[in-house]
Design an enzyme around this catalytic site. Sequence first.
Site, mmCIF file in Angstrom:
data_model
loop_
_atom_site.group_PDB
_atom_site.id
_atom_site.type_symbol
_atom_site.label_atom_id
_atom_site.label_comp_id
_atom_site.label_asym_id
_atom_site.label_seq_id
_atom_site.Cartn_x
_atom_site.Cartn_y
_atom_site.Cartn_z
ATOM 1 N N GLU A 161 4.702 -6.188 1.352
ATOM 2 C CA GLU A 161 3.812 -6.578 -0.161
ATOM 3 C C GLU A 161 3.947 -5.616 -0.758
ATOM 4 O O GLU A 161 2.750 -5.061 -1.215
ATOM 5 C CB GLU A 161 2.903 -7.388 -0.001
ATOM 6 C CG GLU A 161 2.725 -8.663 0.780
ATOM 7 C CD GLU A 161 1.520 -9.622 1.105
ATOM 8 O OE1 GLU A 161 1.481 -10.652 1.220
ATOM 9 O OE2 GLU A 161 0.477 -8.842 1.049
ATOM 10 N N GLY A 166 0.698 -0.983 -0.132
ATOM 11 C CA GLY A 166 0.156 0.008 0.074
ATOM 12 C C GLY A 166 0.810 1.263 0.112
ATOM 13 O O GLY A 166 0.376 2.479 0.229
ATOM 14 N N CYS A 192 -18.177 3.808 -24.800
ATOM 15 C CA CYS A 192 -19.768 4.587 -24.578
ATOM 16 C C CYS A 192 -20.037 4.630 -23.286
ATOM 17 O O CYS A 192 -21.018 3.852 -22.562
ATOM 18 C CB CYS A 192 -20.571 3.524 -25.291
ATOM 19 S SG CYS A 192 -20.309 3.432 -26.929
ATOM 20 N N ARG A 252 2.291 -1.644 -6.304
ATOM 21 C CA ARG A 252 2.440 -0.352 -7.276
ATOM 22 C C ARG A 252 3.751 0.465 -6.763
ATOM 23 O O ARG A 252 4.278 1.105 -7.744
ATOM 24 C CB ARG A 252 1.151 0.625 -6.905
ATOM 25 C CG ARG A 252 1.383 1.836 -5.867
ATOM 26 C CD ARG A 252 -0.049 2.429 -5.508
ATOM 27 N NE ARG A 252 -1.131 1.680 -4.973
ATOM 28 C CZ ARG A 252 -2.283 1.759 -5.526
ATOM 29 N NH1 ARG A 252 -2.610 2.580 -6.453
ATOM 30 N NH2 ARG A 252 -3.227 0.710 -5.036
HETATM 31 C C1 LIG Z 1 -3.048 -8.457 0.658
HETATM 32 C C2 LIG Z 1 -2.404 -7.392 -0.233
HETATM 33 N N1 LIG Z 1 -1.224 -7.061 -0.311
HETATM 34 C C3 LIG Z 1 -0.393 -6.153 -0.929
HETATM 35 C C4 LIG Z 1 -1.191 -5.421 -1.668
HETATM 36 C C5 LIG Z 1 -0.388 -4.191 -2.751
HETATM 37 O O1 LIG Z 1 -0.840 -3.117 -2.296
HETATM 38 P P1 LIG Z 1 -0.107 -1.902 -3.370
HETATM 39 O O2 LIG Z 1 0.012 -2.122 -4.730
HETATM 40 O O3 LIG Z 1 -0.888 -0.514 -3.101
HETATM 41 O O4 LIG Z 1 1.176 -1.976 -2.724
HETATM 42 C C6 LIG Z 1 -2.565 -5.381 -1.836
HETATM 43 C C7 LIG Z 1 -3.476 -4.646 -2.664
HETATM 44 O O5 LIG Z 1 -4.825 -4.483 -2.625
HETATM 45 C C8 LIG Z 1 -3.278 -6.378 -1.001
HETATM 46 O O6 LIG Z 1 -4.536 -6.414 -1.155
#
Ligand SMILES: Cc1ncc(COP(=O)(O)O)c(C=O)c1O
Length: 466
Positions: free
Chosen positions: A319, A277, A394, A322
């Site tokens: 994790e 996140g 559309c 983005r």
């Molecule tokens: C469990 C979990 N981990 C990691 C992520 C990755 O989030 P981000 O791409 O915002 O770092 C998400 C995104 O929805 C997630 O649900």
Amino acid sequence: MTHMHVAGSIHADAAAGAPHWLRVPQEVNALVPQLWSRTTRRAEDGRLEVGGIAVADAVAEVGTPVYLLDEVDLRARAKEFAEAFDGWRVYYAGKSFLCTAVARWVAEEGLGVDVCSGGELAVALRAGVDPAVIGLHGNNKSTAELEAALDAGIGRIIVDSGHEIDRLERLTRERGTTARVMVRVTTGIEAHTHEYIATAHEDQKFGFSIASGHAMAALLRCHESDTLELLGIHSHIGSQIFDTHGFEMAARRILGLHADVRDATGVEMPEMDLGGGFGIAYTTLDTPSTPAELAGSLRRIVEHECRALDVAVPALSIEPGRAISGPSTMAVYEVGTVKPVVVDQGVERLYVAVDGGMSDNIRPALYAAEYSATVANRASDADPRLGRVVGKHCEGGDILVRDEFFPADIAPGDLVAVPASGAYSRSMASNYNHVPRPPVVSVRDGQLRTLVRRETLDDILALDAG
Ligand SMILES: Cc1ncc(COP(=O)(O)O)c(C=O)c1O
């Protein structure tokens, strides 16, 4: 409502109709560096360049729309996370964008891969990612997906419901094997861009709630199982997070739970995952932290809480998705029409319609995500004019870039590049209006490489069983 524009009164006319945060550029061809991948620049001839190749030359070969992925940038971001979080494990969140090449690159840079479906798992395995560093998420994993995970012997399955725990126990017993699991919990904290909310976010589909006691029950259940090996707690609090306050609040709650499990069982769980996140820049509003800054804060938070609770610091993981894939990629479109539209009080907005749209980037329509853009094939001497990049679908809501300044002479045939398009664009793309999905082409040292080919009408028609 009118806003005093940040660029001052000489720009007041150009600024009319723009959101207050959007600056009228002093120089309409200038790039805002934080928005673009590392090798992107505007060359002396005025053309945008990435990976040592002019965007216009790249699209002459591969067409538009296209996602151009800067390999050097993506690898560098993966490596920075691995280095900054040394001693932790970093899993790349494949949901943000996954193909075999990207899975291999992040693995080469020292990351594991987090997948959330059988499809993503198949890509990671085909890429040759070591199953020991693959984690499987999902709030409703099918039996077939769980079986595929067990067949591959992946490192962890993040369980998300009582039924899933039942299913996994049954499968492991039938096979005479074990599975390593984490329990996804809901902390009651949900973070989104520039804000976090500490209450009332229990009402959602992911995880076991800490407040209700369901998380504790699930953890004890896994602890007592003879075929599930409980690794620890998993918590993901949201997306586009710019400060670490939400993580701090979440860490306090999950480490409290971690200590409660120790008190109840006499065992300290060995691992903990804080999720992803981490925010990236889509517009000049966004000011992301570096991986080193994030690592420093998260380490401090966890160590402080562990000391306070008198528990050992577990083996930690995160994790990010983005923050690795997002800034690496620009989407490039060709302009088909430009239409001045009079909006409020005589303010005019240029509607710049391109050859893609909500089928290749649903984020603006889905959650009002903001983006930036620039003309890629030339520099212009024209004054800045407020524009909106729209697609060819559309739907009135088929908007790609809600507010951006373009040179007033933007015209059909121009190329528009949208930065920060690497995450949740191709991965969430659809065939709405039977529009084929664009290819993902990597650029490096002047070379193009197709990672995901362009879909064709034949691909789409092949699905129609008549
Ligand atoms: C469990 C979990 N981990 C990691 C992520 C990755 O989030 P981000 O791409 O915002 O770092 C998400 C995104 O929805 C997630 O649900």
